[in-house]
Scaffold this motif. Sequence first.
Motif, PDB file in Angstrom:
ATOM      1  N   GLN A  18      -3.832  10.678   7.680  1.00  0.00           N
ATOM      2  CA  GLN A  18      -3.526  11.353   8.937  1.00  0.00           C
ATOM      3  C   GLN A  18      -2.203  12.103   8.927  1.00  0.00           C
ATOM      4  O   GLN A  18      -1.905  12.839   9.866  1.00  0.00           O
ATOM      5  CB  GLN A  18      -3.496  10.325  10.073  1.00  0.00           C
ATOM      6  CG  GLN A  18      -4.834   9.645  10.315  1.00  0.00           C
ATOM      7  CD  GLN A  18      -4.715   8.513  11.317  1.00  0.00           C
ATOM      8  OE1 GLN A  18      -4.195   7.447  10.992  1.00  0.00           O
ATOM      9  NE2 GLN A  18      -5.180   8.740  12.534  1.00  0.00           N
ATOM     10  N   GLY A  19      -1.399  11.916   7.894  1.00  0.00           N
ATOM     11  CA  GLY A  19      -0.079  12.538   7.879  1.00  0.00           C
ATOM     12  C   GLY A  19       0.960  11.650   8.538  1.00  0.00           C
ATOM     13  O   GLY A  19       0.664  10.554   9.022  1.00  0.00           O
ATOM     14  N   TYR A  59      -4.087   3.122  11.764  1.00  0.00           N
ATOM     15  CA  TYR A  59      -3.314   4.278  11.308  1.00  0.00           C
ATOM     16  C   TYR A  59      -3.194   4.252   9.796  1.00  0.00           C
ATOM     17  O   TYR A  59      -3.064   3.182   9.188  1.00  0.00           O
ATOM     18  CB  TYR A  59      -1.919   4.269  11.950  1.00  0.00           C
ATOM     19  CG  TYR A  59      -1.012   5.366  11.459  1.00  0.00           C
ATOM     20  CD1 TYR A  59      -1.248   6.697  11.793  1.00  0.00           C
ATOM     21  CD2 TYR A  59       0.067   5.070  10.625  1.00  0.00           C
ATOM     22  CE1 TYR A  59      -0.429   7.705  11.322  1.00  0.00           C
ATOM     23  CE2 TYR A  59       0.896   6.072  10.154  1.00  0.00           C
ATOM     24  CZ  TYR A  59       0.642   7.388  10.500  1.00  0.00           C
ATOM     25  OH  TYR A  59       1.450   8.381  10.020  1.00  0.00           O
ATOM     26  N   THR A 114       7.239  11.391   4.349  1.00  0.00           N
ATOM     27  CA  THR A 114       7.466  10.522   5.494  1.00  0.00           C
ATOM     28  C   THR A 114       7.996   9.187   4.996  1.00  0.00           C
ATOM     29  O   THR A 114       7.554   8.682   3.961  1.00  0.00           O
ATOM     30  CB  THR A 114       6.175  10.340   6.329  1.00  0.00           C
ATOM     31  OG1 THR A 114       6.470   9.636   7.531  1.00  0.00           O
ATOM     32  CG2 THR A 114       5.114   9.595   5.559  1.00  0.00           C
ATOM     33  N   ILE A 168       0.033  15.194   1.452  1.00  0.00           N
ATOM     34  CA  ILE A 168       0.690  14.724   2.667  1.00  0.00           C
ATOM     35  C   ILE A 168       2.195  14.915   2.527  1.00  0.00           C
ATOM     36  O   ILE A 168       2.781  14.611   1.478  1.00  0.00           O
ATOM     37  CB  ILE A 168       0.363  13.242   2.915  1.00  0.00           C
ATOM     38  CG1 ILE A 168      -1.136  13.061   3.194  1.00  0.00           C
ATOM     39  CG2 ILE A 168       1.195  12.677   4.062  1.00  0.00           C
ATOM     40  CD1 ILE A 168      -1.627  13.699   4.479  1.00  0.00           C
ATOM     41  N   THR A 179      -5.146  17.074   6.810  1.00  0.00           N
ATOM     42  CA  THR A 179      -5.261  15.726   7.361  1.00  0.00           C
ATOM     43  C   THR A 179      -6.676  15.509   7.886  1.00  0.00           C
ATOM     44  O   THR A 179      -7.425  16.476   8.090  1.00  0.00           O
ATOM     45  CB  THR A 179      -4.254  15.473   8.497  1.00  0.00           C
ATOM     46  OG1 THR A 179      -4.500  16.405   9.553  1.00  0.00           O
ATOM     47  CG2 THR A 179      -2.820  15.605   8.008  1.00  0.00           C
ATOM     48  N   ASP A 203      -9.243  12.653  10.516  1.00  0.00           N
ATOM     49  CA  ASP A 203      -9.326  11.524  11.439  1.00  0.00           C
ATOM     50  C   ASP A 203      -9.936  10.325  10.719  1.00  0.00           C
ATOM     51  O   ASP A 203     -10.735  10.471   9.795  1.00  0.00           O
ATOM     52  CB  ASP A 203     -10.193  11.881  12.652  1.00  0.00           C
ATOM     53  CG  ASP A 203      -9.543  12.942  13.529  1.00  0.00           C
ATOM     54  OD1 ASP A 203      -8.297  12.979  13.592  1.00  0.00           O
ATOM     55  OD2 ASP A 203     -10.286  13.736  14.142  1.00  0.00           O
ATOM     56  N   ASN A 225       5.974  13.371  12.286  1.00  0.00           N
ATOM     57  CA  ASN A 225       6.106  14.782  11.919  1.00  0.00           C
ATOM     58  C   ASN A 225       4.719  15.396  11.764  1.00  0.00           C
ATOM     59  O   ASN A 225       3.712  14.699  11.765  1.00  0.00           O
ATOM     60  CB  ASN A 225       6.925  14.947  10.630  1.00  0.00           C
ATOM     61  CG  ASN A 225       6.304  14.219   9.446  1.00  0.00           C
ATOM     62  OD1 ASN A 225       5.148  14.427   9.105  1.00  0.00           O
ATOM     63  ND2 ASN A 225       7.096  13.352   8.802  1.00  0.00           N
ATOM     64  N   ASP A 226       4.687  16.699  11.621  1.00  0.00           N
ATOM     65  CA  ASP A 226       3.428  17.433  11.466  1.00  0.00           C
ATOM     66  C   ASP A 226       3.568  18.396  10.292  1.00  0.00           C
ATOM     67  O   ASP A 226       3.290  19.592  10.407  1.00  0.00           O
ATOM     68  CB  ASP A 226       3.103  18.178  12.759  1.00  0.00           C
ATOM     69  CG  ASP A 226       1.711  18.791  12.746  1.00  0.00           C
ATOM     70  OD1 ASP A 226       0.864  18.313  11.959  1.00  0.00           O
ATOM     71  OD2 ASP A 226       1.468  19.768  13.490  1.00  0.00           O
ATOM     72  N   ASN A 227       3.998  17.872   9.144  1.00  0.00           N
ATOM     73  CA  ASN A 227       4.293  18.725   7.989  1.00  0.00           C
ATOM     74  C   ASN A 227       3.267  18.592   6.879  1.00  0.00           C
ATOM     75  O   ASN A 227       3.541  18.926   5.736  1.00  0.00           O
ATOM     76  CB  ASN A 227       5.693  18.414   7.450  1.00  0.00           C
ATOM     77  CG  ASN A 227       5.831  16.969   6.982  1.00  0.00           C
ATOM     78  OD1 ASN A 227       4.923  16.157   7.161  1.00  0.00           O
ATOM     79  ND2 ASN A 227       6.973  16.647   6.390  1.00  0.00           N
ATOM     80  N   SER A 228       2.056  18.081   7.218  1.00  0.00           N
ATOM     81  CA  SER A 228       1.013  17.908   6.205  1.00  0.00           C
ATOM     82  C   SER A 228      -0.070  18.967   6.386  1.00  0.00           C
ATOM     83  O   SER A 228      -0.656  19.082   7.469  1.00  0.00           O
ATOM     84  CB  SER A 228       0.402  16.511   6.316  1.00  0.00           C
ATOM     85  OG  SER A 228       1.384  15.523   6.137  1.00  0.00           O
TER      86      SER A 228
END
Length: 316
Positions: free
Chosen positions: A251-252, A246, A157, A154, A262, A264, A256-259
């Motif tokens: 989920q990362g 969460y 963050t 991950i 991931t 659900d 941000n979306d840098n993982s």
Amino acid sequence: MQIRTVFFIYLSFLFSLRLSSQNKAVEIGVITENDLYTSTKNDQYYTNGLEVFYRYLSKKTKPTVEKKINEIHLGQYMYSPRTIYVDEKDMFDRPFAGYLFGEFGNTHFYKNQAVFKKYIQLGYVGPNSFADKVQSGTHILFHYPAFDQWEYQIGNTVGVQFYGMFSRPILNSINNKRVDFQWQTEAKLGTIFTALSTGFVTRIGIKKLMALSDSNFHGASLSKDESSIARELYFYMAPSVNFQIYDATIQGGLFNDNSPVTFDLIPIRFNGEAGLRYRKNNWNFSYAFVYRGKEVKFYRTIGYFYGSIRLSYIFR
């Protein structure tokens, strides 16, 4: 900064607090958690946790409060898949992740034996947690194979976490010197974990149970009475239902979306904990077997378990 430097700074801080503290007693301890504490063949998901902590009595109380205890923690949690297909990153059944944090909180122990705990955490999930370096070094030290897939962990963050727990006695008509029951509810809100869980706790005493405001169960061993002699030995059980909203380690990052990998969440799970706690005068010790229900929506993912060991000493 290397992880050992972080721990050195923290331990130096604890030592300076001890020297400068005007409190008559402080408690310093360690919590270590690992799936290997339950089975040498069990290595999955929540693979290691380590915390060091410092507790001291607060001078500020209210008429309804028996005591208030402040505490400081530094910890690191580590997560990894159960099974890895090296050539197919989408075949991990959980992401690699680490969480490094510092924490400050306090616990109110009320005269009616209710307990209210709250804390705030600041930290990092991702490479800044140093989990990959710690796991690689540990595996080399104990001659375990090291994972080469931490590049899929991950992404970084920032962690800002708030926590609250409220516990109160229930079934008073059947509570006695050897058995008691509490109802306990916990809430987590933040950029790493957001969740709500609730369930009951029962203590089963081998010796006479101490009041919750003096027991080590919620960390109430500190007392203004330096001459008190305390002994505790009891089993406990704590089943609960968890609603997970969460989890950044799965989920990362929230913003941000840098993982690269991931999953659900399965939001509703059953969790359970059972263990033994012991105290003799200044020493506290506990061992717990902890079960966590299936967390991830993936056909190969399963529920898992690990062991938790706590050891602390009260300096008077």
